[in-house]
Structure formats: structure tokens, C-alpha cells
Write a protein that holds these residues in place. Structure first.
Motif, PDB file in Angstrom:
ATOM      1  N   GLY A  25    -125.462  20.537  16.152  1.00 42.32           N
ATOM      2  CA  GLY A  25    -126.435  20.457  17.232  1.00 42.32           C
ATOM      3  C   GLY A  25    -127.617  19.596  16.821  1.00 42.32           C
ATOM      4  N   LEU A  26    -128.126  18.844  17.756  1.00 41.62           N
ATOM      5  CA  LEU A  26    -129.342  18.062  17.535  1.00 41.62           C
ATOM      6  C   LEU A  26    -130.405  18.616  18.471  1.00 41.62           C
ATOM      7  N   LYS A  27    -131.334  19.374  17.910  1.00 45.36           N
ATOM      8  CA  LYS A  27    -132.348  20.002  18.743  1.00 45.36           C
ATOM      9  C   LYS A  27    -133.511  19.024  18.912  1.00 45.36           C
ATOM     10  N   VAL A  28    -133.556  18.406  20.059  1.00 45.87           N
ATOM     11  CA  VAL A  28    -134.594  17.421  20.342  1.00 45.87           C
ATOM     12  C   VAL A  28    -135.790  18.125  20.985  1.00 45.87           C
ATOM     13  N   ASN A  29    -136.846  17.381  21.194  1.00 50.75           N
ATOM     14  CA  ASN A  29    -138.042  17.917  21.849  1.00 50.75           C
ATOM     15  C   ASN A  29    -138.401  17.004  23.004  1.00 50.75           C
ATOM     16  N   CYS A  30    -138.113  17.480  24.216  1.00 58.28           N
ATOM     17  CA  CYS A  30    -138.315  16.636  25.405  1.00 58.28           C
ATOM     18  C   CYS A  30    -139.359  17.219  26.350  1.00 58.28           C
ATOM     19  N   LEU A  31    -140.131  18.163  25.867  1.00 60.22           N
ATOM     20  CA  LEU A  31    -141.066  18.871  26.738  1.00 60.22           C
ATOM     21  C   LEU A  31    -142.014  17.938  27.470  1.00 60.22           C
ATOM     22  N   ALA A  32    -142.473  16.892  26.762  1.00 62.26           N
ATOM     23  CA  ALA A  32    -143.512  16.042  27.326  1.00 62.26           C
ATOM     24  C   ALA A  32    -142.962  14.877  28.136  1.00 62.26           C
ATOM     25  N   GLY A  33    -141.650  14.861  28.355  1.00 60.30           N
ATOM     26  CA  GLY A  33    -141.094  13.758  29.129  1.00 60.30           C
ATOM     27  C   GLY A  33    -140.998  12.488  28.303  1.00 60.30           C
ATOM     28  N   LYS A  34    -140.851  11.374  28.996  1.00 59.75           N
ATOM     29  CA  LYS A  34    -140.479  10.162  28.262  1.00 59.75           C
ATOM     30  C   LYS A  34    -141.609   9.609  27.397  1.00 59.75           C
ATOM     31  N   GLY A  35    -142.819  10.037  27.563  1.00 58.67           N
ATOM     32  CA  GLY A  35    -143.930   9.476  26.808  1.00 58.67           C
ATOM     33  C   GLY A  35    -143.921   9.815  25.334  1.00 58.67           C
ATOM     34  N   ILE A  36    -143.696  11.078  25.013  1.00 57.05           N
ATOM     35  CA  ILE A  36    -143.683  11.479  23.605  1.00 57.05           C
ATOM     36  C   ILE A  36    -142.630  12.551  23.405  1.00 57.05           C
ATOM     37  N   SER A  37    -141.397  12.122  23.500  1.00 50.59           N
ATOM     38  CA  SER A  37    -140.265  12.974  23.218  1.00 50.59           C
ATOM     39  C   SER A  37    -139.403  12.291  22.170  1.00 50.59           C
ATOM     40  N   THR A  38    -138.456  13.023  21.667  1.00 50.19           N
ATOM     41  CA  THR A  38    -137.522  12.446  20.707  1.00 50.19           C
ATOM     42  C   THR A  38    -136.839  11.241  21.347  1.00 50.19           C
ATOM     43  N   ASN A  39    -136.882  10.126  20.648  1.00 46.74           N
ATOM     44  CA  ASN A  39    -136.366   8.899  21.235  1.00 46.74           C
ATOM     45  C   ASN A  39    -134.851   8.854  21.261  1.00 46.74           C
ATOM     46  N   VAL A  40    -134.316   8.372  22.356  1.00 49.69           N
ATOM     47  CA  VAL A  40    -132.862   8.268  22.514  1.00 49.69           C
ATOM     48  C   VAL A  40    -132.235   7.390  21.417  1.00 49.69           C
ATOM     49  N   PRO A  41    -132.788   6.218  21.103  1.00 48.26           N
ATOM     50  CA  PRO A  41    -132.158   5.397  20.052  1.00 48.26           C
ATOM     51  C   PRO A  41    -132.090   6.095  18.706  1.00 48.26           C
ATOM     52  N   LEU A  42    -133.075   6.917  18.372  1.00 48.00           N
ATOM     53  CA  LEU A  42    -133.020   7.654  17.112  1.00 48.00           C
ATOM     54  C   LEU A  42    -131.851   8.628  17.136  1.00 48.00           C
ATOM     55  N   VAL A  43    -131.732   9.341  18.241  1.00 52.75           N
ATOM     56  CA  VAL A  43    -130.646  10.306  18.368  1.00 52.75           C
ATOM     57  C   VAL A  43    -129.293   9.595  18.308  1.00 52.75           C
ATOM     58  N   GLU A  44    -129.228   8.439  18.941  1.00 48.71           N
ATOM     59  CA  GLU A  44    -127.973   7.663  18.892  1.00 48.71           C
ATOM     60  C   GLU A  44    -127.641   7.269  17.457  1.00 48.71           C
ATOM     61  N   ALA A  45    -128.650   6.882  16.697  1.00 49.37           N
ATOM     62  CA  ALA A  45    -128.413   6.486  15.304  1.00 49.37           C
ATOM     63  C   ALA A  45    -127.933   7.681  14.486  1.00 49.37           C
ATOM     64  N   VAL A  46    -128.535   8.830  14.733  1.00 52.67           N
ATOM     65  CA  VAL A  46    -128.110  10.038  14.019  1.00 52.67           C
ATOM     66  C   VAL A  46    -126.666  10.376  14.384  1.00 52.67           C
ATOM     67  N   CYS A  47    -126.353  10.276  15.658  1.00 52.82           N
ATOM     68  CA  CYS A  47    -124.975  10.560  16.104  1.00 52.82           C
ATOM     69  C   CYS A  47    -123.982   9.631  15.419  1.00 52.82           C
ATOM     70  N   GLU A  48    -124.360   8.378  15.319  1.00 48.33           N
ATOM     71  CA  GLU A  48    -123.456   7.400  14.709  1.00 48.33           C
ATOM     72  C   GLU A  48    -123.158   7.790  13.263  1.00 48.33           C
ATOM     73  N   ARG A  49    -124.190   8.130  12.546  1.00 48.57           N
ATOM     74  CA  ARG A  49    -123.992   8.496  11.135  1.00 48.57           C
ATOM     75  C   ARG A  49    -123.196   9.792  11.013  1.00 48.57           C
ATOM     76  N   LEU A  50    -123.473  10.731  11.886  1.00 45.93           N
ATOM     77  CA  LEU A  50    -122.735  11.993  11.824  1.00 45.93           C
ATOM     78  C   LEU A  50    -121.246  11.754  12.072  1.00 45.93           C
ATOM     79  N   GLN A  51    -120.965  10.914  13.018  1.00 47.30           N
ATOM     80  CA  GLN A  51    -119.557  10.639  13.313  1.00 47.30           C
ATOM     81  C   GLN A  51    -118.887   9.936  12.133  1.00 47.30           C
ATOM     82  N   GLN A  52    -119.629   9.039  11.515  1.00 45.66           N
ATOM     83  CA  GLN A  52    -119.075   8.374  10.334  1.00 45.66           C
ATOM     84  C   GLN A  52    -118.841   9.374   9.211  1.00 45.66           C
ATOM     85  N   ALA A  53    -119.657  10.414   9.197  1.00 44.23           N
ATOM     86  CA  ALA A  53    -119.521  11.439   8.148  1.00 44.23           C
ATOM     87  C   ALA A  53    -118.456  12.460   8.496  1.00 44.23           C
ATOM     88  N   GLY A  54    -117.752  12.265   9.607  1.00 49.03           N
ATOM     89  CA  GLY A  54    -116.619  13.132   9.930  1.00 49.03           C
ATOM     90  C   GLY A  54    -116.914  14.199  10.970  1.00 49.03           C
TER      91      GLY A  54
END
Lengths: 261, 403
Positions: A25-54
């Protein structure tokens, strides 16, 4: 990750956190909306590495589907190697989890879906709790966070982190400090943000929060603002999380090694 | 239908409204177990007197939460789209997109909204003695409703499954004020009771429903923890007919550690209710080891006598382990009797013991001649020896709303 885990290969570093076959699970923080939430590209990068790690099953999650959508995540409740949904999809456990001052129902996404969780908070202050980063990001896993903001969140935030599924499953904390905020949080207040352009990565949420808190305090001082203690919102819960009863992590700056990469 | 929790005060029990009359509107929502609504799936034979309740309005489209949302009363707009809620002493300062402590009111773009207007999570027909109101319309039925939410977090909460959750976490039914009033009237309930969770947090709904109820000759009674600010309380006193306050303890320590509140605000509430001339009864849930000292009982009784008067009924009620206090035992009967003896000795006229069915202290005694004027066994009223609100024997006025 290589620096944090002292590995030559990024995948070897990620494999220190997750194991092939786990649901992560990737617990992001989106409470404040698009201004100051966990960025989608960061999450995508994490997903990519996780998938590479199996890892074949990743769940991006937060409190509400509407929160995720406001931060530009696409809700996908079923199918595919990457799902994305709020606690309102699966609901909460029926039995209370308790520790110290808290008693909460935990999100089924945490208790029944995820084997491991990587927390992805943001770096910002909080109008009641002082700051909100790794330790407070777990509030998205309980059904009643609004009950635990009294007394600057102390000891509630520390106690929530002691609930067994949280304590055992949250393995890594990556604080998205691309944009950081030093006043007016948790809402997005652009006039009080600045491009810190960094990430804070730690296994120890207390050390991360302490370090992030000092970053915010330095920025406040630079901007001529009073420290959080004078504003009656010093985040004492960070020290509580480190105390002898909790031992969630380290808040002693002499014992925290900050590696700048 | 018997509550699984036995004879606890103010847990959803008693007669339930058949499922066919209440249509869930949040089917697609994930939700906690429907603690209250399953007991609604009973057949008509569960009713004691009165016809089946008429169907409520048909459910609108699923997930239509908008129907429950109204602009809230009693708040102040601040800079940067923040608001300060003024409904209760917490005075939560709430950012945009956030909610206050109660979880039932939300800041949306700098305007504050209640999320629970007409959002009923439980509806039952209970004897009014169950609230408990012992000096209000004895032997009658109260159409009892609640929404989700509460502005405290008592560790002994008997209804935490609806009070300590957010509205979207529990199945609800759309029950607008006029419909509730009509259901009460059709089921021969002379009163609507706003109860189970905390009516202060569904304030707007209470006031609107009370108004609709009065239009059809139905009264309104409120069962509350009393954590409410003075201005809304005064307005509430104009809208309803009686208020029962759960005074959790007579100590600030208990209020801080067990209730997450402050005693002084509740005492202020009781004084305001008295000054407004509103009928009031007090329940004190006696929790072993936490609020059961002689000192507290005596302090409480003296304060009531001096600040409210000796005629305010005081109910010492037995605690049963629940929520976050499952480690404690039920209140021993001796403790309840000791509390009553202390309060009697301090000169209070109407001191009751609750949750002990069959105890003689359930009945009302004339403070002068000591004869039974209202006989009770559990929630059942037996003989009533009142004439025009006076003791039938010695003609001493017995205060209350008797008809």
C-alpha cells in the motif's frame, strides 16, 4: 534509497523494504487537494521501482476517493497491478483497536489488503497539531481522526502509531517535500509554500518528523514568523512517540543521522 | 425487541420502525455494521399498540448526500476560508475541507455546513421513561431518533457505534422534519426524543423537527450531554419542551480524562436551562472507581440544590462495561444506593436509581407525605396518584410536565 539503505543497486534497496508477492500500500496524503498533496509523478516512480522489485499488487490509498481525485489520482477500485481507492471503498473493521488514549476502527485497506505500507506524506505545518508528516499520515487509516486533535494531538498521534497493524505494516516513509508549507496548513496556502524540492526518506517516522519540523521552523524564522511553540502548537507528540512507552523512533538530533543526497 | 445490551439507558431498543418504512440511501457506500438499523427489521407484531408507521419518503438516488447538507448555524467566518464553530464550547477552528471534533459539520470553501440534517441512523419508539424522563408525560411513548456524531468522546459511551463515527460511515435514512412529526403522531407518540448520540451536533435538525412537531401537536424532548454554547442553548430552549442532561461526573479530572471535555460548561448549561424555565432532569452514570466517591456525590447534590433547586430530578444510573471501559465492572447496587442516600440527605426531592429494574427508587414519591405518586417497574408505569400535578394524598405540587 541507495543512500538510505547503503546499497549499490536501487532494486536491492527496495527489496530491503518489500518482498516479492506482497501487496504493498502507498498511503498518500491528498487532504489539501492538488496544491500540496503527494505528487502523482512521485507515486508513479515508486510504483515503477516496486514493480521492478517484484511487487505485482500495489494499492494507492487515502481517506476518501474524493480526496484522491482532488489530487489528480485516478480512482481504480479493481483490476490491474495498481489500484487506487479511498477507505470509503472497503470501509473499516468492526472491532476497535485500542492503545493508550485511542480507540479506533482501522481501515480494511490496511488490515485486510496490504501486507506492507509505504507512507508518502507531505512536508507542511498544521494549524492544530503543529506539523503533519509521517506520524500524522496514519490518521488516514482510522475512522475517527477528528477526535484526536485535542492538546496539539498529544498523545493521540503517538498512540495511533502504536496500533498493531500500523506499527507492523508501515515500513518506509517518503515525505514529498517538492513543495513544502510553513504556515496555514493543513489547507493549501500558496502564499506560505516554498519549493523545497526534496524528499525526506526514513524508516523511522519520528526522526523524519523531527527533521521535517526543524526545516519548517527554519523557514518560519527566515520569514519572520514565530516558532510553533510560541503559537501554542509545538508538536510535542513527536517527543511522545520517542518516549519510553512508545519507542516508535528517535527524536534526539544527536542520534539522527541526516544524509543529504 | 430487547436490546442486546439489556436495560441500558438510551441504547436503541424498544419498538423499531419496520425496514419497509425506512429506506437506506447509502447502499453503495461502504459502512460499518448497521448497529441500529438491523433491529429495525422486525415484523408488525413487535409493535405494542398503534398502527404500523407510514412509509417514509422513497429513497432518492444512491449516494445523494447533498440532501442531508444545510448551512450550519452558529459559526463565524475567519480569514483564509477558515471558520470558527460556535455551537459548542470547543469552538473548533476549521480549515477548508475539514471537519470539527464532532465530525458532523464541515467547512466547504469557507461556509460551514451540517452534514446530518434529516440523516437518521436509528429510529425507535421507546417508553419515555427510558430516556429517562420520569416527570414528563409518564407512561407514554417517545418517537426516538438520532444522527451520527458527538462532540465529546466518553470512554463509557453506550452508543459509540453511532456517536463516534462520521455520518458517511453508517447507513442512514432520509427523514425530513415533517415526516418525523407525522410518524410520531400516527404512532400515538406525544413526544419526539432526540437522543442516543448527541442532539447538539444535529442541532438544526432538532429545531426544525421540533417546530414541525409542534404544528401537529407533538412535543419534543432532548437527551444531551449538555456540551453546548449559551446562545444556541437559549434558542433550543424556546424550541423544545424538556431537556435531560447526562452529567458524566462532578469532577474536571473525569471530564478531561474520560469525557474529553470540561465540567464547567455542562454546569453552565444546567444553570441556563433553569433560567430559561425549561423542564430538566439529570442523569449521572455511576462508573465504578472513576466517579463514585462520596465526595463527588455530595458535591453534586449540594450544587444542584443551591444552583438549580431541590426539585430537579436526579437519576443515578448503573454503568455497564462498554466501548473503552470494558475492563470495569457494572456499578454495584450498594454504590447506587449510597449515592441516592447522600443526595437525599442533602435535600434533593426526586432522586432515582436507574438500570435496576424493580428497585423501589424507580418510583416517584411525594417529598412531603412520602407516598408513591408514580409507580414504576422498569420502564413500565403502574398507578399514578397525581391530580392536576399534585400529590393525590396531600396535594403537594409535584413538578413536571404531566399532561
Amino acid at each position: 534509497m541507495q543512500a538510505a539503505f547503503d546499497r549499490d543497486n536501487p532494486l536491492e534497496a527496495w527489496r530491503q523494504v518489500v518482498r516479492p508477492g506482497e501487496v504493498v500500500g502507498l498511503k498518500v496524503n491528498c487532504l489539501a487537494g492538488k496544491g500540496i498533496s503527494t505528487n502523482v509523478p512521485l507515486v508513479e516512480a515508486v510504483c515503477e521501482r516496486l514493480q521492478q522489485a517484484g511487487i505485482k499488487d500495489i494499492v494507492i490509498w487515502d481517506r476518501l476517493n474524493s480526496d484522491l481525485e482532488s489530487a489528480r489520482f485516478r480512482v481504480n477500485e479493481r483490476g490491474g497491478p495498481i489500484r487506487c481507492f479511498g477507505n470509503d471503498t472497503l470501509g473499516y473493521e468492526q472491532e476497535l483497536s485500542t492503545y493508550g488514549s485511542v480507540g479506533s476502527l482501522l481501515a480494511r485497506t490496511l488490515t485486510q489488503v496490504c501486507d506492507a505500507v509505504i507512507s508518502l506524506p507531505v512536508l507542511k505545518d498544521h494549524g492544530i497539531a503543529g506539523v503533519t508528516m509521517a506520524l500524522k499520515n496514519v490518521f488516514g487509516a482510522i475512522h475517527n481522526p477528528n477526535k484526536y486533535h485535542l492538546d496539539v494531538g498529544n498523545p493521540y498521534i503517538a498512540d495511533v502509531n502504536m496500533l498493531a497493524p500500523i506499527r507492523s505494516k508501515f515500513r518506509l516513509h517518503i515525505c514529498d517535500a517538492t513543495t513544502a508549507q510553513y504556515e496555514g496548513g493543513p489547507s493549501f496556502m500558496p502564499q506560505w509554500t516554498w519549493p523545497y524540492n526534496g524528499l525526506l526518506v526514513a524508516r523511522d517516522p519520528v526522526a523524519l518528523d523531527y527533521t521535517g519540523w526543524q526545516i519548517i521552523e527554519r523557514k518560519r524564522a527566515e520569514k519572520g514568523m514565530k516558532p510553533l511553540k510560541e503559537m501554542k502548537r509545538e508538536p510535542a507528540y513527536i517527543a511522545t512517540a520517542a518516549d519510553a512507552h512508545h519507542r516508535i523512533g528517535i527524536n534526539d538530533p544527536k542520534k539522527i543521522e541526516v544524509m543529504e543526497v | 425487541m430487547k436490546s442486546e445490551k439489556g436495560t441500558l439507558p438510551e441504547t436503541p431498543s424498544g419498538m423499531s420502525i419496520p425496514d419497509s418504512t425506512l429506506v437506506a440511501v447509502c447502499d453503495r457506500r461502504s459502512f460499518l455494521r448497521t448497529a441500529a438499523l438491523p433491529c429495525i427489521a422486525t415484523c408488525a407484531s413487535a409493535f405494542v399498540g398503534g398502527p404500523l408507521a407510514a412509509p417514509l419518503l422513497a429513497a432518492p438516488a444512491a449516494e445523494n448526500d447533498a440532501q442531508f447538507v444545510r448551512e450550519a448555524q452558529f459559526y463565524e467566518k475567519l480569514a483564509y476560508k477558515k471558520i470558527k464553530c460556535k455551537l459548542c464550547p470547543r469552538e473548533c477552528v476549521i480549515d477548508d475541507r475539514e471537519r470539527g471534533y464532532c465530525g458532523a459539520r464541515e467547512n466547504r470553501g469557507g461556509t460551514y455546513y451540517t452534514l446530518v440534517h434529516s440523516r437518521v441512523v436509528t429510529a425507535h419508539i421507546d417508553p419515555i421513561e427510558k430516556k429517562p424522563f420520569f416527570h414528563v408525560l409518564p407512561g407514554t411513548l417517545a418517537f426516538s431518533i438520532a444522527t451520527a456524531g458527538c462532540n465529546v468522546n466518553c470512554k463509557m459511551c453506550q452508543n459509540w457505534e453511532i456517536s463516534q463515527v462520521r455520518p458517511e460511515q453508517v447507513r442512514a435514512t432520509y427523514a425530513p422534519p415533517a415526516k418525523v412529526a407525522e410518524l410520531a403522531r400516527e404512532n400515538r407518540c406525544p413526544a419526539i426524543a432526540y437522543t442516543y448520540s448527541e442532539p447538539v451536533i444535529f442541532y438544526e435538525y432538532v429545531v426544525d423537527t421540533a417546530q414541525a412537531a409542534h404544528e401537529v401537536g407533538v412535543r419534543s424532548v432532548v437527551v444531551t450531554g449538555g456540551y453546548v454554547s449559551e446562545e444556541p442553548l437559549k434558542k433550543l430552549c424556546k424550541a423544545v419542551d424538556a431537556i435531560k442532561v447526562d452529567l458524566k461526573a462532578y469532577s474536571e479530572k473525569f471530564y478531561k480524562e474520560v469525557v474529553n471535555g470540561e465540567l464547567k460548561h455542562v454546569l453552565n448549561t444546567l444553570v441556563t436551562i433553569r433560567k430559561q424555565g425549561m423542564w430538566n432532569e439529570i442523569v449521572y452514570l455511576v462508573v465504578p472507581t472513576l466517579n463514585d466517591s462520596d465526595q463527588e456525590f455530595q458535591g453534586l447534590a449540594r450544587w444542584i440544590k443551591s444552583d438549580l433547586g431541590p426539585d430537579v430530578p436526579l437519576h443515578f444510573s448503573r454503568f455497564h462495561p462498554e466501548y473503552l471501559l470494558k475492563n470495569l465492572p457494572p456499578t454495584p447496587l450498594e454504590t447506587l444506593e449510597r449515592a441516592k442516600a447522600i443526595a437525599d440527605a442533602e435535600g434533593l426531592h426526586y432522586v432515582y436509581i436507574g438500570n435496576v429494574p424493580g428497585h423501589p427508587a424507580e418510583s416517584t414519591y411525594c417529598p412531603k407525605c412520602r407516598k408513591v405518586v408514580v409507580e414504576r417497574l422498569g420502564y413500565t408505569v403502574g398507578a399514578v396518584h397525581l391530580k392536576h400535578g399534585k400529590c393525590e394524598y396531600c396535594h403537594t405540587p409535584i413538578p413536571g410536565l404531566w399532561s
